[in-house]
Write an enzyme that holds these catalytic residues in place. Structure first.
Site, PDB file in Angstrom:
ATOM      1  N   ASP A   1       8.783  33.358  35.507  1.00  0.00           N
ATOM      2  CA  ASP A   1       9.289  34.434  34.659  1.00  0.00           C
ATOM      3  C   ASP A   1      10.586  33.948  34.042  1.00  0.00           C
ATOM      4  O   ASP A   1      11.506  33.545  34.745  1.00  0.00           O
ATOM      5  CB  ASP A   1       9.521  35.685  35.533  1.00  0.00           C
ATOM      6  CG  ASP A   1       9.795  36.917  34.689  1.00  0.00           C
ATOM      7  OD1 ASP A   1       9.912  36.787  33.445  1.00  0.00           O
ATOM      8  OD2 ASP A   1       9.900  38.004  35.271  1.00  0.00           O
TER       9      ASP A   1
ATOM     10  N   ASP B   1       6.827  35.968  28.281  1.00  0.00           N
ATOM     11  CA  ASP B   1       7.787  35.231  29.103  1.00  0.00           C
ATOM     12  C   ASP B   1       7.327  35.032  30.553  1.00  0.00           C
ATOM     13  O   ASP B   1       8.127  34.751  31.423  1.00  0.00           O
ATOM     14  CB  ASP B   1       9.148  35.937  29.077  1.00  0.00           C
ATOM     15  CG  ASP B   1       9.051  37.412  29.463  1.00  0.00           C
ATOM     16  OD1 ASP B   1       7.949  37.840  29.836  1.00  0.00           O
ATOM     17  OD2 ASP B   1      10.064  38.123  29.394  1.00  0.00           O
ATOM     18  N   GLU B   2       6.047  35.217  30.810  1.00  0.00           N
ATOM     19  CA  GLU B   2       5.559  35.114  32.186  1.00  0.00           C
ATOM     20  C   GLU B   2       4.244  34.354  32.228  1.00  0.00           C
ATOM     21  O   GLU B   2       3.406  34.540  31.338  1.00  0.00           O
ATOM     22  CB  GLU B   2       5.248  36.512  32.730  1.00  0.00           C
ATOM     23  CG  GLU B   2       6.339  37.180  33.499  1.00  0.00           C
ATOM     24  CD  GLU B   2       5.851  38.528  33.959  1.00  0.00           C
ATOM     25  OE1 GLU B   2       5.528  38.667  35.146  1.00  0.00           O
ATOM     26  OE2 GLU B   2       5.752  39.431  33.103  1.00  0.00           O
TER      27      GLU B   2
END
Lengths: 391, 410
Positions: free
Chosen positions: B10, B105-106
């Site tokens: 993350d 974003d992960e």
């Protein structure tokens, strides 16, 4: 025309030329095989579909020169039923019939005059020479990768490229590509780059199976560059009743289209490489094929590199069930999963005769490369595009 | 079964980290990326300095400004974030092909096949992303996706100091249940406030409470979810890292600028919608079993009707015929309508033989862009991003509510 030959030779010759005869044709003479008695002592059999003409010369005792054409299917099937004895053929111009007799069997065949048979081009200057076993293997390694889709004529052919002392054959159907190269015994004077229908090459390959391996196959292109001619010499009769022939010629129209720029398709690098037993790989592919041949032909491969690493096969069908198997491999690079049309794997693995084969991959949606490994691995490369599972 | 090694990565305050790279003077200052307060915008991301004032993502911007009056509010620069995200994902793909991007974003990585221990891979990955892109990230390492994701969250929350957490938390094999036990049930991926409230009502607050109940009880109370909860509470999760999501349905609908009553017009629009759905299915190499139509009257009464086919389809004409007959069964001539829509559900994938001329990289890029856009739409609303060509003259887009990629339990 009056001529006598051995039944087994005649049957052999008919089997070599008969395959190109089309059963559906608007020109009746194209359903016939031409039989021509030539001085001093041979029969020439020819058949054509206008794209491919195959001619075969057999030993015979020629009493009187002449030529005619007989219905291919009936004549071939009739000859096949005869005992291995002398067959005598004589043409009666008056009745327009070919009289055939062998042992105690006699037949009269309605003929079409030989003048109606298309003119067969004569061989031009020999452009290149090749040992029949090499020619045979080259053809078998590329011809299956060509397309049967007539709407893309440039893919239905095999590119034959000779330059200096290197000969390359390349075929692709858009999903896979086979490239085989070899070193010529005699360098060519001028570079040659022609597109030969895969069908014609398959006929050449079939003929090459019965050819005399000691005598070079000749390949030439007619001066107007519209046809290629392949000539092979037959084996000496072995006296065991297997038919033999003197010479075989396959004349093929060339495809007038541009072959795709194949060099760009061949991956230049890989991130995973495994080496595996060809026979085991082929066996596993055939096993997986049983489950998917009626549906989508998909086999999923999971590769775990290492020494030993693993090559895992998974094939499943909604109707039939599923199957998994695993092989030991030697591999380097990253673990990956990729799906292929298993038919394509079987096709290529069937024409590799080295004990080991290498599979090189980049990502699951990039082309994979299969190559033979070790001695005898001369210049063969096969590129296969994977299936996109769209997961 | 082989013990898996799953990483969950993350990016720490991703949008803010990117903004800081663009404008280093933002470093250490409280700022947020999101909609302007006068437009009733929300906080999409906030810097760690802002968090100390209690600013949180998804909070209305007006409230954030009350908590932190000197908060700088930046408008999101989506194109920029997409580009950075793409670069990060490219780094991940260098580690393993088994990368599942779950948002901008992960991502999850399945590194089971790599010989190194997960922690070392995580450390190296974190260092690489810092060195090559100057972005901070936190990573959770565990034997499955659920625990890895929770590990990231816990790692982040344990971080001290003012900067980004840069956390790495490893949950060793066998320790999953113990690791989860003390956490509140909301820590479990897939447990939202509603489920949490239902659980609290029967005295389940922590994951440990959940694990103490029997599978049968949970299943009886919560059905399928109950089974999943019971397994999750014990740190059991066998979902695999999948490299992209399958769409579950494809649909297309249109809201009329003015209510439409004319049958021929409605028929023609339905035909176009069916064709658009068919085209989209074919592009996705998917076929579906169920055709739906959606009808909305001027009073906003909305109805969806469906019919299931014997064989899956991706053909415009089949979709249209079924949709039209459903439509006719539920609409009487003369009734004005506000909206109609057509959808195809229960999709199955049709595997496609790639050709040597497929530019595979381009296909991949397009797919990635699409996923990112959807992700941003979920965060900022459907109007946040759209393709330039999808704007009509009136600025209205024919809405697409396809790809209901709900996180269903396998």
């Amino acid at each position: 025309m009056h001529v006598v030959c051995l039944q087994e030779n005649l049957a052999k010759g008919l089997s070599l030329v008969g395959r190109v005869v089309s059963s559906r044709t608007t020109l009746p003479v194209l359903s016939n095989i031409m039989v021509k008695a030539e001085e001093p002592a041979q029969i020439r059999l020819s058949a054509t579909n206008l794209d491919i003409t195959v001619s075969c010369w057999l030993a015979a005792k020629v009493d009187e020169e002449g030529a005619t054409t007989v219905p291919a299917r009936l004549f071939s099937e009739f000859i096949n039923t005869l005992p291995a004895e002398q067959v005598s053929m004589s043409l009666s111009v008056r009745t327009e019939q070919l009289h055939v007799s062998c042992d105690r069997a006699d037949a009269n065949f309605k003929v079409i005059d030989a003048s109606e048979f298309p003119i067969i081009p004569e061989a031009g200057e020999t452009t290149l020479q090749l040992a029949p076993p090499v020619l045979r293997q080259m053809i078998s390694q590329v011809v299956f990768a060509s397309s049967t889709d007539e709407s893309r004529p440039n893919l239905t052919g095999v590119l034959l490229n000779a330059h200096g002392d290197t000969l390359k054959m390349v075929a692709t159907d858009g999903y896979r590509l086979s490239l085989r190269s070899t070193t010529l015994p005699v360098a060519v004077a001028e570079p040659t780059n022609v597109l030969i229908p895969a069908r014609s090459l398959a006929e050449v390959g079939r003929g090459a199976a019965d050819a005399d391996d000691e005598r070079m196959a000749m390949i030439s292109v007619t001066p107007n560059r519209s046809q290629a001619i392949f000539q092979l010499n037959g084996k000496e009769a072995d006296g065991k009743g297997k038919g033999s022939f003197h010479r075989l010629a396959v004349v093929s129209q060339l495809i007038e289209a541009n072959f795709p720029k194949y060099e760009a398709i061949i991956p230049k690098s890989h991130t995973v490489r495994i080496q595996v037993s060809t026979a085991e790989f082929l066996q596993a592919a055939r096993r997986a094929y049983l489950f998917v041949r009626d549906s989508n032909n998909i086999v999923k491969l999971s590769i775990t590199p290492g020494d030993p690493g693993r090559l895992h096969f998974f094939a499943s069908s909604q109707e039939l069930g599923d199957h998994e198997s695993e092989l030991d491999v030697v591999g380097e690079g990253e673990a990956m999963e990729i799906a292929f049309n298993v038919r394509f794997l079987i096709d290529v693995l069937s024409v590799i005769d080295t004990p080991e084969v290498a599979l090189e991959l980049t990502t699951s949606n990039r082309p994979g490369v299969i190559k033979p490994v070790g001695s005898g691995a001369e210049g063969f490369l096969h590129v296969i595009m994977p299936m996109n599972l769209n997961r | 079964m082989v013990l898996r090694k799953i990483l969950h990565l993350d990016l720490d305050a991703f949008f803010c980290s990117v903004e800081e790279l663009q404008n280093p003077s933002l470093r250490g200052r409280p700022f947020a990326v999101g909609g302007q307060p006068e437009e009733r915008g929300v906080v999409a991301a906030c810097s760690y300095a802002a968090r100390r004032y209690g600013v949180r993502s998804a909070m209305p911007m007006g409230r954030a400004l009350k908590l932190c009056p000197h908060l700088s509010v930046l408008s999101p620069r989506i194109g920029l974030y997409i580009e950075y995200s793409r670069q990060v994902m490219a780094q991940l793909c260098k580690v393993t092909p088994f990368v599942e991007q779950i948002s901008i974003d992960e991502a999850f990585l399945d590194v089971t096949a790599l010989p190194e221990v997960g922690e070392n891979i995580a450390r190296r990955l974190q260092a690489t992303i810092r060195q090559t892109l100057d972005l901070p990230c936190s990573i959770g390492v565990a034997t499955n996706k659920l625990v890895a994701k929770v590990a990231t969250d816990v790692g982040k929350s344990r971080a001290v100091g003012v900067g980004p957490p840069n956390a790495i938390l490893v949950v060793p094999p066998g320790q999953e249940a113990a690791f989860l036990a003390a956490l509140p049930v909301q820590a479990l991926w897939g447990v939202g406030p509603k489920t949490a409230a239902n659980l609290a009502a029967i005295g389940i607050v922590t994951v440990g409470d959940l694990a103490a109940r029997s599978e049968v009880e949970l299943a009886r109370r919560f059905g399928k979810l109950g089974y999943a909860l019971w397994h999750w509470s014990r740190g059991i999760d066998d979902r695999s890292v999948v490299t992209s999501h399958r769409p579950k349905s494809v649909s297309k609908e249109t809201t009329f600028p003015r209510d439409v009553v004319d049958e021929i017009t409605l028929r023609s629009i339905l035909h176009q919608l069916a064709a658009a759905v068919g085209r989209r299915l074919r592009r996705k190499q998917a076929r579906g079993y169920t055709v739906t139509v959606k009808i909305r009257w001027p009073n906003f009464r909305t109805m969806t009707r469906q019919r299931t086919l014997r064989e899956s389809t991706d053909e415009d004409e089949v979709i249209f015929q079924v949709a039209w007959s459903l439509f006719r069964e539920n609409w009487s001539p003369g009734q004005p309508l506000r909206l109609i829509g057509v959808g195809v559900h229960r999709l199955e994938q049709v595997p496609r033989q790639l050709t040597l001329w497929d530019v595979a990289a381009d296909v991949e890029k397009e797919e990635q862009l699409r996923r990112t856009m959807n992700d941003l739409r979920q965060r900022f609303g459907v109007d946040a991003v759209r393709f330039g060509s999808s704007l009509t003259k009136t600025g209205r887009e024919v809405s697409e509510d396809n790809q209901e990629e709900s996180g269903s339990v396998n």
